[in-house]
Design an enzyme around this catalytic site. Structure first.
Site: not given
Length: 455
Positions: A184, A265, A301
């Site tokens: 990311w 993460d 999410k």
């Protein structure tokens, strides 16, 4: 008297206000000196309007490579434009989704007249922290039962990573963190600004569009002893390529043998496979061996709480005493950063996780989102195969989660944007959540044209 009134009436309102301010601030004893000085100062300040700004040297920063895609998309008037850049779930109709269970939880909060808007503690909402730890580690986790976990509420996943990074920069003996290549885009900036030195380890193999497992093992095997290693818990962003359970076990053994410190993460728990437990398996295997680790969680999410900025940082320690001391230092990181976290989003999460019926409804809605994304993968793969698009596109259905690393190059991406009004990051990453059954044919046509017409 008349002359003074006439002068006052002929002056502008701003002049009269300045004169009144000067008289008000001047005491009778020094009206002649201080009042006159203030008047001259106020008059002088009016000339500043014509001066150049002290910030004139500031250059315009480039758009964020991911968020900039949306900026360009919004400027495009085409009726067939398609935004596959930003990682946010969309319905089959292309609309943002608020989960039914989230609306229920919010209504409960609104109806509770006893709720107040007082500050939360520095570490956040206690119930949220407790339930978040159970969600990611499992309710029967030995680390939780032995009080070896400290969990603090943070500003979604990004804030959790930043707080964790700054804690490590202050209190961990190694200031090097290895992150996967690619990863990311915000990881590099977050950890660098937190005070850590960032290095990369191999992860993605462009030739196979899969995991470069051998390269990963070699790079972590030669990493500095005791360094921090960032790991995507599931649904690797941007590639959608995850290790198998057997590969995760090899990674765990290597990391423990090299005394590396894993920092997970976890942005997609339950959103990747549709199973909250399956998507947390990598983390739980590291906790089960009794070792230490850090975990950043996000509810953006899996609960659709993007704008609420709800997340948590958990640090698993060797003993309860160490965990308690670690929490005390996390408070010192958070306090000057943002003082304490917001209450609304965390209250929504806590309401859902504590209530069995709401929790069950959430898992149903969560699996529906995951299944729709999986369906989009199969539809796109079938559409490309039906068109006879050159190349092996099986990676689309092998990868998992919100994103697919298509393998398209930057020239092909630019072509698709110009000719087909399809927007994505220049590395060829597309958000499968932004697709629908109606838009899959348009994307398949664009990919086919790009592959056959642009080298």
């Amino acid at each position: 008297m008349n002359t003074r009134a006439s002068a006052s009436s002929s002056s502008s309102p701003s002049d009269r206000r300045l004169s009144a301010l000067a008289r008000h601030l001047s005491s009778p004893s020094d009206a002649g000196s201080r009042g006159g000085g203030l008047s001259r100062s106020l008059a002088s300040s009016s000339s500043l309007a014509g001066r150049e700004s002290v910030f004139s040297h500031v250059t315009r920063a480039p758009e964020d490579p991911i968020l900039g895609v949306t900026v360009a998309f919004n400027k495009d008037p085409s009726p067939v434009k398609l935004n596959l850049g930003v990682g946010a779930y969309r319905t089959e109709e292309g609309k943002p989704l608020v989960l039914n269970v989230v609306r229920q939880a919010e209504q409960q909060l609104i109806n509770d007249r006893a709720r107040v808007k007082e500050y939360l503690p520095i570490v956040g909402l206690a119930e949220f922290n407790k339930l978040s730890a159970k969600l990611i580690f499992g309710a029967d986790s030995p680390a939780i039962l032995e009080n070896r976990v400290t969990t603090v509420q943070c500003l979604s996943g990004t804030g959790s990573l930043r707080v964790g990074g700054e804690f490590l920069a202050r209190h961990y003996h190694q200031h090097t963190i290895y992150i996967p290549k690619p990863t990311w885009g915000n990881h590099l900036k977050v950890f660098t600004l937190a005070g850590l030195s960032v290095k990369y380890y191999r992860y993605y193999d462009p030739a196979t569009r899969g995991l470069d497992f051998q390269g990963l093992l070699e790079d972590l095997g030669s990493a500095q002893l005791g360094a921090v290693v960032l790991l995507h818990a599931c649904a690797h962003n941007p590639t959608g390529v995850d290790p198998t359970l057997q590969q995760w076990e090899q990674i765990r053994q290597l990391i423990r043998s090299r005394r590396l410190l894993p920092f997970f993460d976890s942005a997609y728990q339950g959103f990747a496979s549709g199973s909250l437990d399956a998507d947390a398996q990598s983390i739980r295997s590291f906790v089960a061996d009794g070792g230490e680790c850090l975990v950043a969680q996000s509810y953006a999410k899996n609960m659709g709480l993007y704008g609420e900025r709800v997340g948590a940082l958990s640090i698993v320690c060797r003993t309860a005493d160490v965990a308690s001391r670690v929490e005390s230092q996390l408070k010192l990181v958070i306090r000057p950063m943002y003082s304490n976290p917001p209450i609304h989003g965390a209250s929504i999460v806590a309401a859902i996780l504590r209530d069995r019926e709401m929790y069950n409804e959430w898992t149903i809605e969560l699996k529906a989102m995951a299944d729709r994304i999986i369906s989009m993968r199969h539809q796109l793969f079938d559409a490309l195969r039906a068109r006879g698009t050159p190349g092996d596109w099986s990676h689309i259905i092998k990868q998992i989660g919100m994103f697919t690393f298509t393998g398209l190059n930057s020239q092909q991406v630019a072509f698709m944007t110009k000719e087909y009004h399809i927007y994505m990051t220049s590395d060829g990453r597309i958000s499968m959540a932004g697709l629908s059954s109606k838009t899959v044919p348009h994307l398949a046509d664009a990919i086919h044209a790009a592959v056959t017409r642009v080298v």
